[in-house]
Structure formats: structure tokens, C-alpha cells
Design a protein around this motif. Structure first.
Motif, PDB file in Angstrom:
ATOM      1  N   ARG A 145       0.824  -1.208   0.000  1.00  0.00           N
ATOM      2  CA  ARG A 145       0.000   0.000   0.000  1.00  0.00           C
ATOM      3  C   ARG A 145       0.855   1.254   0.000  1.00  0.00           C
ATOM      4  O   ARG A 145       0.514   2.252  -0.663  1.00  0.00           O
ATOM      5  CB  ARG A 145      -0.967  -0.020   1.192  1.00  0.00           C
ATOM      6  CG  ARG A 145      -2.125  -0.987   0.974  1.00  0.00           C
ATOM      7  CD  ARG A 145      -3.089  -1.056   2.146  1.00  0.00           C
ATOM      8  NE  ARG A 145      -4.292  -1.806   1.773  1.00  0.00           N
ATOM      9  CZ  ARG A 145      -5.172  -2.282   2.638  1.00  0.00           C
ATOM     10  NH1 ARG A 145      -5.003  -2.086   3.953  1.00  0.00           N
ATOM     11  NH2 ARG A 145      -6.245  -2.942   2.211  1.00  0.00           N
ATOM     12  N   ALA A 146       1.949   1.222   0.713  1.00  0.00           N
ATOM     13  CA  ALA A 146       2.851   2.370   0.684  1.00  0.00           C
ATOM     14  C   ALA A 146       3.431   2.566  -0.713  1.00  0.00           C
ATOM     15  O   ALA A 146       3.560   3.700  -1.197  1.00  0.00           O
ATOM     16  CB  ALA A 146       3.979   2.177   1.703  1.00  0.00           C
ATOM     17  N   PRO A 175       2.940   8.874  -6.359  1.00  0.00           N
ATOM     18  CA  PRO A 175       2.357   9.333  -7.626  1.00  0.00           C
ATOM     19  C   PRO A 175       2.931   8.675  -8.864  1.00  0.00           C
ATOM     20  O   PRO A 175       2.322   8.724  -9.929  1.00  0.00           O
ATOM     21  CB  PRO A 175       2.648  10.838  -7.626  1.00  0.00           C
ATOM     22  CG  PRO A 175       3.854  10.993  -6.747  1.00  0.00           C
ATOM     23  CD  PRO A 175       3.709   9.950  -5.682  1.00  0.00           C
ATOM     24  N   ASP A 176       4.092   8.087  -8.770  1.00  0.00           N
ATOM     25  CA  ASP A 176       4.694   7.400  -9.913  1.00  0.00           C
ATOM     26  C   ASP A 176       5.602   6.296  -9.395  1.00  0.00           C
ATOM     27  O   ASP A 176       5.747   6.110  -8.187  1.00  0.00           O
ATOM     28  CB  ASP A 176       5.467   8.378 -10.815  1.00  0.00           C
ATOM     29  CG  ASP A 176       6.401   9.297 -10.016  1.00  0.00           C
ATOM     30  OD1 ASP A 176       6.899   8.851  -8.949  1.00  0.00           O
ATOM     31  OD2 ASP A 176       6.619  10.442 -10.425  1.00  0.00           O
ATOM     32  N   GLY A 177       6.216   5.546 -10.324  1.00  0.00           N
ATOM     33  CA  GLY A 177       7.063   4.453  -9.890  1.00  0.00           C
ATOM     34  C   GLY A 177       7.693   3.737 -11.067  1.00  0.00           C
ATOM     35  O   GLY A 177       7.520   4.149 -12.228  1.00  0.00           O
ATOM     36  N   PRO A 178       8.401   2.642 -10.807  1.00  0.00           N
ATOM     37  CA  PRO A 178       8.979   1.857 -11.897  1.00  0.00           C
ATOM     38  C   PRO A 178       7.880   1.273 -12.778  1.00  0.00           C
ATOM     39  O   PRO A 178       6.776   0.996 -12.301  1.00  0.00           O
ATOM     40  CB  PRO A 178       9.743   0.739 -11.165  1.00  0.00           C
ATOM     41  CG  PRO A 178       9.826   1.157  -9.735  1.00  0.00           C
ATOM     42  CD  PRO A 178       8.668   2.052  -9.482  1.00  0.00           C
ATOM     43  N   GLY A 220      10.525   5.809  -9.496  1.00  0.00           N
ATOM     44  CA  GLY A 220      10.446   5.709 -10.945  1.00  0.00           C
ATOM     45  C   GLY A 220       9.671   6.881 -11.496  1.00  0.00           C
ATOM     46  O   GLY A 220       9.169   7.734 -10.759  1.00  0.00           O
ATOM     47  N   THR A 221       9.543   6.911 -12.809  1.00  0.00           N
ATOM     48  CA  THR A 221       8.917   8.057 -13.461  1.00  0.00           C
ATOM     49  C   THR A 221       7.628   7.707 -14.186  1.00  0.00           C
ATOM     50  O   THR A 221       7.045   8.561 -14.846  1.00  0.00           O
ATOM     51  CB  THR A 221       9.904   8.674 -14.468  1.00  0.00           C
ATOM     52  OG1 THR A 221      10.273   7.674 -15.438  1.00  0.00           O
ATOM     53  CG2 THR A 221      11.156   9.179 -13.755  1.00  0.00           C
ATOM     54  N   ASP A 222       7.174   6.478 -14.074  1.00  0.00           N
ATOM     55  CA  ASP A 222       5.954   6.067 -14.757  1.00  0.00           C
ATOM     56  C   ASP A 222       4.746   6.414 -13.894  1.00  0.00           C
ATOM     57  O   ASP A 222       4.495   5.791 -12.872  1.00  0.00           O
ATOM     58  CB  ASP A 222       6.000   4.561 -15.023  1.00  0.00           C
ATOM     59  CG  ASP A 222       4.831   4.076 -15.879  1.00  0.00           C
ATOM     60  OD1 ASP A 222       3.806   4.784 -15.939  1.00  0.00           O
ATOM     61  OD2 ASP A 222       4.936   2.980 -16.463  1.00  0.00           O
TER      62      ASP A 222
END
Length: 409
Positions: free
Chosen positions: A341-342, A347-350, A388-390
Motif C-alpha cells: 500500500r505504501a 504518484p509514480d514508480g517503476p 520511478g517516473t511512470d
């Protein structure tokens, strides 16, 4: 009888893989290739006590089967019964000085609540044994009239020798079958039976017990196995894709049911695959109502345990494994849920595209849920370590975990 409300299953990009799963009758993996509508029958509860974690683990396994099929863009026709008349139910009602109908209704209602909380997808048809009696009686009459059943002191028994395929579901030898029959509701020692393994189809009315009009059979109530056969044939027909339940149902329940249906229809097989979930233990012994060593889903929920954590605990063990429930299993699941959940709250990630395919691959490989959890763990660890930036990744992970694993993040 009504089931429980369905939680929404999110749509995912792409398409899932066909399921390869262990079939008890061949003791090997088979690749299931249903048509546009996959058909599954899972044996339900005898409602004389609340849903324990052994039940939950079994229904979790077959919920995964449904989710894999839905991800392949198939429809799923799922049928489940409720054995709302049987000796254990009557015995519990007598012990507690309670009306057996009220007991069955209360525990079935609690089961529905537990299934809803755990996000188990409901059956399309949820049928009680009592409501199925009008369809059961003609089947017993047909078996009797065909010479595949016989009367003994008013009771009607099925002759296992009428089915040339008898024994092919469980693959047990006669000695093991006889021992399991005595242990699991049969009466192999009853004098007068043609074969000790012959199961009862119709029990003649007993004093002080409920009974129903059985037409030419006389008043009585149905045996356990013919109940599921009548419901499955009515709603699924022969040759459906999966017959499911706990491993303790392979014999006698699924073995006998297959023989009943095959003799009735002259067709083979009753089900294309017989799939069985392992047993959950507590304190070194199989969790069971007869032993009283139970952990109830409803009790955990009342104690404030998040149902998503309960589901993750069940998913952490392979569905075919026999395993033991401990406080540590639950703590590990709660920690995992918090990490996931964390990870998806950012807002974004791999990128998560590869993760979705890893989950699909793991589940298609004999429902390897532990491998699927480990794949999500790796993505969450990357999210925590480097981000990440996705911008779409956290949402995709949430949808994939919900759609394929039934866990709401």
C-alpha cells in the motif's frame, strides 16, 4: 438460495494465459482449454459452524481459477452448493438445542459475509441441498431402475461396481478407500451392502429427523454425493472444466459423485479436471470442525484484522500445500500489505508492465500465488529504493493485484 455480492474485477491491458493445473485423477499437470464459457463446480460448506481458514484457503484457490479465466477474456459459469441437510448439521443442532434450519441459515449468512469481506467472486448459482431435492429424487429413481442402485432396509445405495471408471478420480486402492469411507461419513461395515464402499443415495426417514417426499423412494433425505451431482448436472452438464474442493473430498465425495453422474448419463468424464486444495493445520493438526482446532475468519475480522491481510496470508502458501497457520503467517501478511500500500500510494514508480506479465505467468503455472506475491514484492522494493517516473505504474499495480489476486490496495 442467494450468494453474495461480487466485487468489481478491474480490466487489465493485454490478455492472460491458459491455466495449467494439477489434476488429481492423472496426478499431473493439465492445460485447461475451456470454450468461451469456463465451467467450474466447487463443493460448498455444511453450515453448522463459521468459516474457518481451511475453508477460506480452499475457496481462495478456486477464486484464483476464476480470475485467471476472466483475464483470458472468458466468461465463467461457477456453481457452488450448500449441504444444508446432513448428519453433522443435525448433530450440532441437537447438541446446542437449536432448530437445524435456523442454524443452517445463520451460518450460511456468516459464510456469505466472510466471502464478501475476502473479495471471493460469488457463484452464478448457489444451491442448497434442500432446494435441490426435487431434482435429486428422479436421479436416484433412475439409478435404481437401471440396476445401479439397491434397497437395504428402506435406504437406497449406489453400487460402485456399476461404473467401470470407479476409482479413477482418487486412484486409491480398496483398503485405503474403505478406511477413508469409514472416516468420512460412509458406512463400510454395514451388513447387507453389496460392496462395503457403496454409498447411500437416499436415507429413509428416521424418527425425530427431517424428511421429504421421495416419490417411489418413500420419505427420506438425500445422500451427500448425489446432492452435488444433481446440482452440477442441472447447471453445468457433463464434462465441465473443473471439479474443485479440499483434498479430503477426492475420496469419497468426488469419486462417488463422478461415478453417479457417469452411470446416469453414460458419458465420461464427469469433469475434465479434479483439482484439490491442501489442508490448513493449527498446532500440528489439520484444522477441522470435528477437532475444534479452528481459526475463524469472522473472529479475525472482529479483532480488527484487515481481510486483505487474511487473503495475503492464504496466498502466501501454494494452494496444494498442506501448511500450518501461525500468528507469524498473519504478521508477515500484514507487513506485506503495508509495504504494497505504501508503494502504490506514491504518484509514480517503476514500470509495472513486466510485473503484470509475471503475475499472469505465475498464476497460469498451477496457481503459483507465492511466486506472484514475490514479483509484487520486488516491484515494491524497487519503488521504495529508487522510485520511478511512470505515472501510471502504481495504478496498474493496484488494478493487477486486485484483478488477479483479489487484494484491494
Amino acid at each position: 438460495m442467494h450468494a453474495w455480492p461480487a466485487s468489481e474485477v478491474p480490466a487489465l491491458p493485454g490478455k492472460g494465459r491458459d491455466l495449467r493445473i494439477h489434476d488429481t485423477s492423472t496426478d499431473g499437470l493439465v492445460t485447461l482449454d475451456p470454450g468461451p464459457v469456463a465451467r467450474i463446480y466447487v463443493c460448498g460448506i455444511t453450515p453448522y459452524d463459521a468459516t474457518h481458514l481451511g475453508h477460506a484457503a480452499t475457496y481462495n484457490a478456486f477464486d484464483l481459477v476464476q480470475r485467471v479465466w476472466l483475464d483470458t477474456k472468458r466468461q465463467v459459469h461457477y456453481v457452488q452448493n450448500v449441504t444444508d441437510i446432513d448428519d453433522p448439521l443435525l448433530e450440532r443442532a441437537q447438541r446446542d438445542d437449536e432448530d437445524w434450519v435456523a442454524l443452517a441459515e445463520r451460518e450460511t449468512s456468516l459464510f456469505r459475509e466472510d466471502m464478501t469481506a475476502l473479495r471471493m467472486l460469488p457463484p452464478e448459482h448457489y444451491i442448497g441441498a434442500v432446494e435441490a431435492i426435487p431434482g435429486i429424487v428422479p436421479l436416484v429413481e433412475r439409478l435404481r431402475d437401471a440396476g445401479a442402485a439397491y434397497e437395504l432396509d428402506g435406504d437406497i445405495y449406489f453400487s460402485v461396481e456399476a461404473d467401470p471408471h470407479f476409482g479413477e478420480v482418487s486412484r486409491y486402492d480398496a483398503d485405503v478407500m474403505r478406511a477413508l469411507s469409514a472416516e468420512r461419513g460412509g458406512d463400510p461395515e454395514r451388513p447387507g451392502k453389496k460392496n462395503p464402499l457403496d454409498p447411500m443415495l437416499w436415507m429413509a426417514a428416521r424418527d425425530g429427523e427431517p424428511s421429504w417426499d421421495g416419490a417411489s423412494l418413500g420419505r427420506g433425505r438425500p445422500g451427500w454425493h448425489i446432492e452435488c451431482v444433481a446440482i452440477a448436472l442441472d447447471h453445468l452438464g457433463m464434462g465441465f472444466d473443473v471439479q474443485g474442493g479440499g483434498s479430503d473430498l477426492a475420496f469419497p465425495h468426488h469419486e462417488m459423485g463422478a461415478s453417479h453422474a457417469q452411470v446416469l448419463t453414460g458419458e465420461y468424464p464427469f469433469a475434465k479436471a479434479y483439482v484439490h486444495a491442501g489442508m490448513v493445520a493449527l498446532d500440528g493438526e489439520k484444522m477441522s470442525k470435528s477437532k475444534g482446532n479452528l481459526v475463524f475468519v469472522s473472529s479475525l475480522r472482529r479483532d480488527g484484522v484487515d481481510p486483505a491481510a487474511i487473503r495475503l496470508a492464504l496466498l502466501s502458501r501454494h494452494y496444494r500445500a498442506n501448511w500450518e497457520w501461525t500468528d507469524q503467517v498473519l504478521r508477515d501478511a500484514q507487513d506485506r500489505l503495508a509495504r504494497w500500500r505504501a508503494a502504490v500510494s506514491r504518484p509514480d514508480g517503476p514500470s509495472a508492465d513486466e510485473l503484470v506479465e509475471e503475475i499472469r505467468e505465475a498464476l497460469a503455472d498451477d496457481l503459483d500465488a507465492p511466486a506472484a506475491l514475490e514479483a509484487v514484492d520486488r516491484w515494491a522494493a524497487r519503488q521504495q529504493a529508487q522510485g520511478g517516473t511512470d505515472e501510471g505504474a502504481p495504478g496498474l499495480v493496484s488494478r493487477a493485484v486486485d484483478a488477479l489476486l483479489g487484494v484491494a490496495l
